[in-house]
Design a protein around this motif. Structure first.
Motif: not given
Length: 461
Positions: A120-123, A321-325, A330-333
């Motif tokens: 996973a990568i988190i932005y 997995w591509i994740e975003k804060i 929860g909006q497109w995270s």
């Protein structure tokens, strides 16, 4: 991550359950002499198909009544894109080790693809890749959350929502804005996306009351309907038959649909919890009070999907997995990179709970535009528009009114047990919501089909 439970529970209890289920599944394949009893099964999802297959192989006369124009229920593989089948409902075999769905997939040589939570990568909130320092902070906060949740479940005398409990324990009002954003991201990605409900709706006591299989989570390359199609082979299934009422007496059952009446000795109800909560199907005599309490206390969650098909890949392909804060919790995270599995530049985005319900009132164009705005925060304004999209609105689906069940505040495992109880040896209940060990999963629905079949077989022996 959405593809793993918040806490992993593996015990000898699970192993005993698996062994029993294997034996039951194997025995169900041995056709016996014809049994004169007729069984109506309402719903051709995984629970209904499993029960139908098991009982028919045991000599019962079985008929399945399905309201949709297709089988599978919440297993729904879209073949709109000829060269890339995508699942609008369930996607994964959750935990491949010992999972009965893995065994079914192997038996039909279904092609599967593993996705791993660690890939996973988190932005951050600005769309920037989080630094090692920020990642360490997230890990620290996540560990703190797990410790607090463990304490919560032993601390309070009465059930409260997970949100209220966490706000008390974290002293929410004293937290910095950055820490609030981090906690909201962790709570959404680890819990809300997993259980399809906001922490404001989840029971602090029981939200994670479930067991798990170990091993990778597996995607079906050609779609989950491979399993439902396999189970449906040879069964008498009537599509477009919407059940309106179920009446039972000492002689048997009478089921009225939009296309006529059906009579049988017994009936198996696999209606999703959301449909039962709407009281659309009338029961005569009425359902017992304890059954109604169980139906109304448990929650029906929402997890919606958006598939975007692009002309080319613009994201790194070494992450599942591509994740975003996100600015709004929860909006497109949560996004899944499907290019490796499907050999097409496809991203799958999830929205759960409150926001998942909210966007159902938006137009398709508004949903896609909002998703692209999020992706452009990460990858820049020059990324291409999608060629096509597919999306779900499970809360509006008249045959489910939601995605899968969860433990709402003040609901307990006893409610699932009550929901699963038969009525007067005539009306039986199955489906993921009736599973105590594996609710909200395909294998939970499968096990419920085996359970209800055995209940009827035992009664008629």
């Amino acid at each position: 991550m959405i593809n793993r439970r918040f806490f992993l529970i593996v015990s000898s209890v699970i192993l005993a359950h698996i062994v029993a289920s294997k034996n039951l599944a194997n025995n169900s394949l041995k056709t016996t002499k014809k049994n004169k009893e007729k069984i109506i099964i309402i719903g051709a999802g995984i629970a209904g198909l499993t029960a139908g297959k098991t009982l028919q192989n045991k000599g019962f006369e079985v008929i399945l009544l399905e309201a949709r124009n297709r089988i599978g229920g919440r297993l729904w593989t879209s073949k709109k894109w000829d060269d890339a089948f995508v699942d609008m409902g369930a996607s994964w075999i959750h935990g491949k080790e010992g999972n009965p769905i893995t065994q079914l997939a192997n038996s039909i040589n279904a092609q599967v693809f593993p996705t791993k939570s660690e890939k996973a990568i988190i932005y951050d909130i600005n769309g920037k890749f989080i630094t090692e320092e920020k990642e360490e902070k997230l890990d620290t906060l996540n560990n703190k959350l797990q410790e607090i949740i463990s304490k919560i479940q032993n601390k309070y005398d009465e059930d409260i929502s997970l949100q209220k409990a966490l706000e008390k324990e974290l002293k929410w009002q004293t937290l910095s804005d950055v820490n609030k954003q981090y906690f909201e991201y962790l709570l959404n990605s680890n819990i809300e996306q997993e259980y399809a409900a906001d922490i404001s709706q989840l029971s602090a006591f029981y939200f994670d009351e479930t067991k798990e299989f170990d091993g990778d989570d597996l995607l079906f390359v050609k779609g989950y309907n491979l399993i439902s199609d396999y189970l449906a082979t040879g069964l008498n299934i009537k599509l477009d038959h919407t059940v309106e009422s179920i009446a039972s007496n000492s002689q048997g059952v009478n089921v009225i649909t939009n296309k006529g009446n059906f009579q049988a000795d017994r009936v198996i109800v696999t209606l999703p919890l959301g449909v039962l909560q709407k009281n659309i199907v009338k029961f005569s005599p009425p359902l017992p009070e304890k059954k109604l309490e169980a139906i109304n206390q448990l929650g029906m969650g929402v997890l919606n999907k958006l598939y975007l098909l692009f002309p080319k890949r613009f994201w790194q392909n070494n992450y599942d997995w591509i994740e975003k804060i996100s600015e709004k919790k929860g909006q497109w995270s949560e996004w899944v990179n499907l290019e490796s599995a499907l050999r097409k530049p496809i991203l799958l985005g999830f929205n759960a709970g409150k926001f998942g319900r909210e966007i159902e009132s938006w137009s398709d164009e508004e949903i896609v535009a909002d998703a692209m705005k999020n992706l452009r925060q990460i990858y820049g304004n020059s990324i291409p528009q999608p060629i096509d999209y597919q999306l779900t609105r499970w809360n509006q689906d008249p045959f489910t009114f939601g995605s899968y069940s969860y433990y709402a505040t003040n609901s307990t495992p006893n409610h699932r047990q009550e929901l699963a109880k038969p009525i007067n040896k005539k009306i039986f209940f199955a489906g993921e919501a009736t599973s105590i060990d594996y609710p909200a999963t395909v294998h939970g629905a499968y096990f419920s089909g085996l359970r209800v079949s055995q209940e009827i077989i035992t009664l008629t022996n």
